[in-house]
Motif scaffolding. Sequence first.
Motif, PDB file in Angstrom:
ATOM      1  N   ARG A  66       2.613   6.943  -1.098  1.00  0.00           N
ATOM      2  CA  ARG A  66       2.383   5.522  -0.821  1.00  0.00           C
ATOM      3  C   ARG A  66       2.876   5.166   0.580  1.00  0.00           C
ATOM      4  NH1 ARG A  66       1.943   2.225  -5.367  1.00  0.00           N
ATOM      5  NH2 ARG A  66       1.269   0.650  -3.835  1.00  0.00           N
ATOM      6  N   ARG A  67       2.206   4.190   1.199  1.00  0.00           N
ATOM      7  CA  ARG A  67       2.635   3.670   2.482  1.00  0.00           C
ATOM      8  C   ARG A  67       3.742   2.641   2.245  1.00  0.00           C
ATOM      9  NH1 ARG A  67       1.911   5.596   7.344  1.00  0.00           N
ATOM     10  NH2 ARG A  67       1.940   3.455   8.162  1.00  0.00           N
ATOM     11  N   ARG A  98       7.526   1.791   9.791  1.00  0.00           N
ATOM     12  CA  ARG A  98       6.525   2.066   8.762  1.00  0.00           C
ATOM     13  C   ARG A  98       6.386   3.578   8.577  1.00  0.00           C
ATOM     14  NH1 ARG A  98       1.453  -1.690  10.823  1.00  0.00           N
ATOM     15  NH2 ARG A  98       2.649  -3.572  11.356  1.00  0.00           N
ATOM     16  N   GLY A  99       5.913   3.956   7.400  1.00  0.00           N
ATOM     17  CA  GLY A  99       5.716   5.374   7.167  1.00  0.00           C
ATOM     18  C   GLY A  99       5.140   5.652   5.795  1.00  0.00           C
ATOM     19  N   GLN A 100       5.234   6.926   5.398  1.00  0.00           N
ATOM     20  CA  GLN A 100       4.697   7.360   4.106  1.00  0.00           C
ATOM     21  C   GLN A 100       5.812   7.980   3.284  1.00  0.00           C
ATOM     22  OE1 GLN A 100       1.994  10.768   4.082  1.00  0.00           O
ATOM     23  NE2 GLN A 100       0.673   9.700   2.638  1.00  0.00           N
ATOM     24  N   GLY A 156       3.408  -1.068   0.427  1.00  0.00           N
ATOM     25  CA  GLY A 156       2.283  -1.939   0.735  1.00  0.00           C
ATOM     26  C   GLY A 156       1.276  -1.240   1.608  1.00  0.00           C
ATOM     27  N   ASP A 157       0.229  -1.956   1.948  1.00  0.00           N
ATOM     28  CA  ASP A 157      -0.827  -1.394   2.784  1.00  0.00           C
ATOM     29  C   ASP A 157      -0.444  -1.560   4.248  1.00  0.00           C
ATOM     30  OD1 ASP A 157      -3.155  -0.270   3.643  1.00  0.00           O
ATOM     31  OD2 ASP A 157      -4.380  -2.075   3.348  1.00  0.00           O
ATOM     32  N   TRP A 158       0.576  -0.799   4.630  1.00  0.00           N
ATOM     33  CA  TRP A 158       1.055  -0.880   6.009  1.00  0.00           C
ATOM     34  C   TRP A 158       0.331   0.165   6.852  1.00  0.00           C
ATOM     35  CZ3 TRP A 158       3.853  -5.092   6.393  1.00  0.00           C
ATOM     36  CH2 TRP A 158       4.623  -5.517   5.300  1.00  0.00           C
TER      37      TRP A 158
END
Length: 241
Positions: free
Chosen positions: A155-156, A166-168, A227-229
């Motif tokens: 997931r992001r 931000r990352g995974q 989230g959808d980052w």
Amino acid sequence: MADVPLLVTSENSSSERRITPSWSISQLKSKLEPVTGIPPSCQRIKLRTSANDVIAIEAENEDAVPLSNFHLTPYAELQIIDTRPAGARLNLNDTSGVEKYVMPVEEYEKKTDSVLAWKKAGKLGRFNPDAPTLEKAKLDANEHEIESRGIAVGRRCRVGGDDARRGQIKFVGEVKEIPGTLGAWVGVHLDEPVGKNDGSVGGTRYWGEESVLKHGVFVRPERVEVGDWPALDDLEDMEEI
């Protein structure tokens, strides 16, 4: 003549000492041996004054020449140089060959003035009768954070509410190399090399390959926002290059 406080330094020591100006150079060297570990015959002494002048403390007859012949000022530095070959000097900083005492566990447990005895008396840590219940509550809270936040590998996310981090998610689970903690950690591969590691901790690799770039970070679930980052694009705000 009053004693003069000087900073006595050598390869293995540094301390403030009060020096009596009426001492001869030979007397000074004898008194410095237990301080520096250097035999008198192997000492070369230099006096560095507050003006940064260097004066050699030496004479043809060191038994007869007093220290008052030299300009001793309070808190000047007295440098003691060991003239012996390096192989003949004592390395007082190397403790690898010193036998260390380890108290047997049985003997330590019998002591009444130890940290262990204090914990037992105060019913602290593992001696707390409620410890298993408290530990389970912490683990349950940790699992709830993971589930409620939708944390899962792949997931992001972003870390700590910082839009630049931000990352995974690459790992979710216990990290034994981080002491004193219960429950799972979340390993995140950040888009930018602003992390703490490369996906490994204490020699254990949790994802990826060895790298000099620090894209990896391990955080507690409450600091992860799934989230959808989208991946950061450094060029998206630039009109010209």
